[in-house]
Design an enzyme around this catalytic site. Structure first.
Site, short mmCIF file in Angstrom:
data_model
loop_
_atom_site.label_atom_id
_atom_site.label_comp_id
_atom_site.label_asym_id
_atom_site.label_seq_id
_atom_site.Cartn_x
_atom_site.Cartn_y
_atom_site.Cartn_z
N ARG A 113 0.65 -1.17 0.00
CA ARG A 113 0.02 0.07 -0.03
C ARG A 113 0.72 1.32 0.09
O ARG A 113 0.47 2.22 -0.44
CB ARG A 113 -0.96 0.02 1.09
CG ARG A 113 -1.76 1.13 1.45
CD ARG A 113 -2.73 1.44 0.38
NE ARG A 113 -3.51 2.80 0.40
CZ ARG A 113 -3.26 3.75 -0.15
NH1 ARG A 113 -1.95 3.83 -0.81
NH2 ARG A 113 -3.82 4.96 0.04
N TYR A 114 1.86 1.09 0.45
CA TYR A 114 2.90 2.47 0.70
C TYR A 114 4.15 1.78 -0.20
O TYR A 114 4.48 0.67 -0.28
CB TYR A 114 3.28 2.64 2.30
CG TYR A 114 2.17 2.83 2.86
CD1 TYR A 114 1.72 4.34 2.92
CD2 TYR A 114 1.76 2.20 3.98
CE1 TYR A 114 0.69 4.65 3.81
CE2 TYR A 114 0.60 2.40 4.53
CZ TYR A 114 0.04 3.64 4.68
OH TYR A 114 -1.17 4.08 5.36
N ARG A 117 7.15 -0.07 2.14
CA ARG A 117 6.98 -1.11 2.97
C ARG A 117 5.81 -1.83 2.51
O ARG A 117 4.64 -1.56 2.02
CB ARG A 117 6.86 -0.76 4.50
CG ARG A 117 5.81 0.44 4.65
CD ARG A 117 6.32 1.45 5.72
NE ARG A 117 5.30 2.27 6.07
CZ ARG A 117 4.94 3.50 5.55
NH1 ARG A 117 5.59 3.85 4.46
NH2 ARG A 117 4.02 4.21 6.18
N CYS A 126 -4.24 -17.35 14.63
CA CYS A 126 -4.00 -16.65 15.88
C CYS A 126 -4.23 -17.72 17.03
O CYS A 126 -5.02 -18.25 16.94
CB CYS A 126 -4.66 -15.32 15.84
SG CYS A 126 -4.42 -14.45 14.39
N CYS A 130 -9.38 -11.91 18.19
CA CYS A 130 -10.00 -10.77 19.12
C CYS A 130 -11.11 -10.55 18.21
O CYS A 130 -11.36 -10.56 16.93
CB CYS A 130 -8.76 -9.50 18.77
SG CYS A 130 -7.15 -9.91 18.92
N CYS A 133 -11.32 -7.97 15.34
CA CYS A 133 -10.23 -8.06 14.50
C CYS A 133 -10.63 -7.19 12.74
O CYS A 133 -11.63 -7.39 12.59
CB CYS A 133 -10.06 -9.45 14.00
SG CYS A 133 -8.66 -9.50 12.66
N ARG A 135 -9.01 -7.98 10.35
CA ARG A 135 -8.76 -8.72 8.99
C ARG A 135 -9.61 -10.02 8.94
O ARG A 135 -9.19 -10.99 8.57
CB ARG A 135 -7.27 -8.99 8.88
CG ARG A 135 -6.91 -9.05 7.54
CD ARG A 135 -5.21 -9.14 7.61
NE ARG A 135 -4.72 -7.88 7.60
CZ ARG A 135 -3.68 -7.43 8.17
NH1 ARG A 135 -3.04 -8.30 9.08
NH2 ARG A 135 -3.15 -6.33 8.26
N ASP A 294 -11.42 -0.46 13.37
CA ASP A 294 -11.89 -0.51 11.97
C ASP A 294 -13.09 -1.03 11.93
O ASP A 294 -13.65 -1.85 12.59
CB ASP A 294 -11.12 -1.18 11.12
CG ASP A 294 -9.72 -0.53 11.03
OD1 ASP A 294 -9.49 0.51 10.67
OD2 ASP A 294 -8.54 -1.17 11.29
N ASP A 331 -7.45 4.23 10.08
CA ASP A 331 -7.43 3.93 8.54
C ASP A 331 -8.72 4.25 7.85
O ASP A 331 -9.75 3.99 8.46
CB ASP A 331 -7.10 2.28 8.50
CG ASP A 331 -5.72 1.86 8.51
OD1 ASP A 331 -5.08 2.27 7.58
OD2 ASP A 331 -5.15 1.47 9.41
N LYS A 338 -3.47 5.27 6.40
CA LYS A 338 -3.59 5.82 7.85
C LYS A 338 -3.56 7.40 7.73
O LYS A 338 -2.97 7.99 6.81
CB LYS A 338 -2.44 5.34 8.49
CG LYS A 338 -2.43 3.87 8.73
CD LYS A 338 -1.28 3.55 9.76
CE LYS A 338 -1.02 2.06 9.98
NZ LYS A 338 -1.01 1.31 8.69
C1 LIG Z 1 -0.03 0.11 8.83
C2 LIG Z 1 0.40 -0.38 7.67
C3 LIG Z 1 1.96 -0.11 7.44
C4 LIG Z 1 2.65 0.27 8.13
O1 LIG Z 1 2.76 1.58 8.53
P1 LIG Z 1 3.48 2.48 9.41
O2 LIG Z 1 2.88 3.72 9.53
O3 LIG Z 1 4.69 2.37 8.66
O4 LIG Z 1 3.56 1.59 10.43
C5 LIG Z 1 2.13 -0.89 6.11
N1 LIG Z 1 1.19 -1.43 5.22
C6 LIG Z 1 0.07 -1.25 5.51
C7 LIG Z 1 -0.66 -1.89 4.33
C8 LIG Z 1 -0.52 -0.83 6.64
O5 LIG Z 1 -1.82 -0.89 6.75
S1 SF4 Z 2 -6.49 -8.43 15.59
FE1 SF4 Z 2 -6.90 -10.02 14.37
S2 SF4 Z 2 -5.14 -10.57 13.36
FE2 SF4 Z 2 -4.42 -9.38 15.18
S3 SF4 Z 2 -4.30 -11.05 16.89
FE3 SF4 Z 2 -6.21 -10.47 16.99
S4 SF4 Z 2 -7.38 -11.98 15.76
FE4 SF4 Z 2 -5.24 -12.15 15.16
#
Ligand SMILES: *Cc1c(COP(=O)(O)O)cnc(C)c1O
Ligand code: SF4
Length: 395
Positions: A113-114, A117, A126, A130, A133, A135, A294, A331, A338
């Site tokens: 996305r960036y 990174r 996991c 949570c 979560c 995701r 989220d 987000d 972010k």
């Molecule tokens: C949060 C996130 C990161 C890391 O972002 P930082 O601000 O550097 O901590 C990288 N990729 C994705 C897709 C993210 O959601």
């Molecule tokens: S937030 Fe989602 S991915 Fe992160 S530890 Fe909890 S269940 Fe696992």
């Protein structure tokens, strides 16, 4: 003042050797209504939610379950473990992939996305699911470790993506993998010339601190620089065992950061954020992000408003060491990335003058200087040019 980190009582009848072995904790995870009714006086709402088939699994470790109240359904830790019927209500904003990760996925399991990174979802498992979560569309589908075809494709992509400086291992929880897998993975990433930083995101110091063994931290040390991002949400999660896990990481040269999520009725109070942040800092863990929850499906009852979160942060501003202050961030739903949320201290901009009001009300002006001059960049100009030209993806 020094803090007290309380030791956790094992379940009755469990030896301390078993209790302190992470594979015992994994093998004895709780997931069914029967498992939980042995440890909680379940409310009818909790029982009904446990018996309703959810697409998002329920699971906890015995260790983390032992931190929760047996009697009190409002207990913060219990609320993160046990589902409630609210999860199925369909209320409010519900986005299956709130961070728009699917559309930023150039290969299975990679999210780019960036420019510099990449997130690498190495497993979907996991040891605690949570309830909030972000995701849920991926986590806990029991696909486990990435298959060898996807693994090769992901590494090929990273090798070709020369703008990528940092790989963030996430999931799922990468520390559900065995040491051998983690060691191989770190070795494969270290073999890629342009990757400088490896980050590992894991909730294991919170939910199964015994996973942070001497062998594991040695693997991290070998692969340096490795940064560790963990996820404590409440000061009660900081036990003797989790404090030991965090200190072991830091003592082995692994910087540790914390990413918390503000959760309605769980930690949305300045006193709790302050207590958590000060204790983490004392253990040499830097509070990094404080996220808005989220809008993933079934998370409506966990979310706080932006206004409330900003008020919590404003209350702490100036009263909490800058080292202990997490960055409030959200987000943008749909994948916008972010956004930092910062209390606004700016009260006036006129001509050359900007006026600010500080955390305790004192005001002052900052006047624009007459002249702007560029520094001589010299040899560092190449790195700068590379950042400016940084492509997404492979070149
Ligand atoms: C949060 C996130 C990161 C890391 O972002 P930082 O601000 O550097 O901590 C990288 N990729 C994705 C897709 C993210 O959601
Ligand atoms: S937030 Fe989602 S991915 Fe992160 S530890 Fe909890 S269940 Fe696992």
């Amino acid at each position: 003042m020094k803090f007290h980190f309380a030791k956790t009582e094992p379940f009755p009848g469990v030896s301390s050797t078993d209790w302190n072995a992470w594979n015992w904790q994994f093998r004895n995870g709780l997931s069914r209504a029967e498992d939980f009714s042995a440890h909680f006086a379940l409310t009818s709402d909790e029982l009904q939610a446990l018996q309703t088939r959810s697409s998002f699994q329920v699971r906890s470790t015995p260790y983390y379950t032992a931190l929760a109240s047996r009697e009190n359904p409002s207990d913060p830790i219990r609320q993160m473990i046990l589902p409630r019927m609210h999860e199925f209500s369909g209320d409010g904003q519900q986005v299956s992939d709130p961070l728009g990760e699917v559309k930023h996925s150039p290969r299975p399991r990679l999210i780019h996305r960036y420019p510099d990174r990449v997130l690498f979802l190495v497993t979907d498992q996991c040891s605690l699911y949570c309830r909030y979560c972000l995701r849920k569309h991926f986590t806990g589908q029991e696909q486990a470790f990435i298959g060898s075809k996807d693994y090769t494709a992901a590494l090929d992509y990273l090798r070709g993506a020369r703008g990528v400086r940092e790989v963030i291992l996430s999931g799922g929880d990468p520390l559900t993998l065995a040491d051998g897998r983690i060691e191989k993975l770190l070795g494969d990433l270290r073999a890629i010339e342009h990757i400088e930083i490896i980050r590992i995101g894991s909730r294991m110091p919170v939910v199964c601190p015994m996973r942070v063994t001497h062998d594991l931290v040695e693997i991290f040390r070998q692969a340096k620089p490795v940064y560790f991002m963990t996820h404590f949400n409440h000061p009660r999660e900081l036990t003797f065992e989790s404090a030991q896990a965090l200190e072991k990481l830091v003592d082995h040269g692994v910087p540790v950061f914390n990413q918390m999520v503000l959760l309605n009725g769980i930690n949305n109070h300045a006193a709790l954020v302050q207590a958590l942040s000060r204790r983490l800092l004392f253990l040499r863990v830097k509070p990094y992000y404080m996220f808005q929850c989220d809008p993933s499906p079934g998370s409506e009852h966990f979310r706080t408003s932006v206004e409330e979160s900003l008020a919590i942060q404003r209350e702490l501003w100036g009263r909490l060491s800058g080292l202990a202050m997490p960055n409030l961030s959200l987000d943008i739903p749909g994948g916008g990335g972010k956004v930092p949320l910062v209390p606004d201290f700016h009260i006036r901009a006129e001509g050359n003058v900007r006026e600010f009001r500080g955390w305790d009300g004192q005001c002052g002006e900052y006047i624009r200087p007459r002249e702007a001059r560029a520094p001589e960049i010299g040899a560092y100009g190449d790195e700068w040019a590379a950042i400016q030209e940084q492509p997404y993806g492979t070149d």
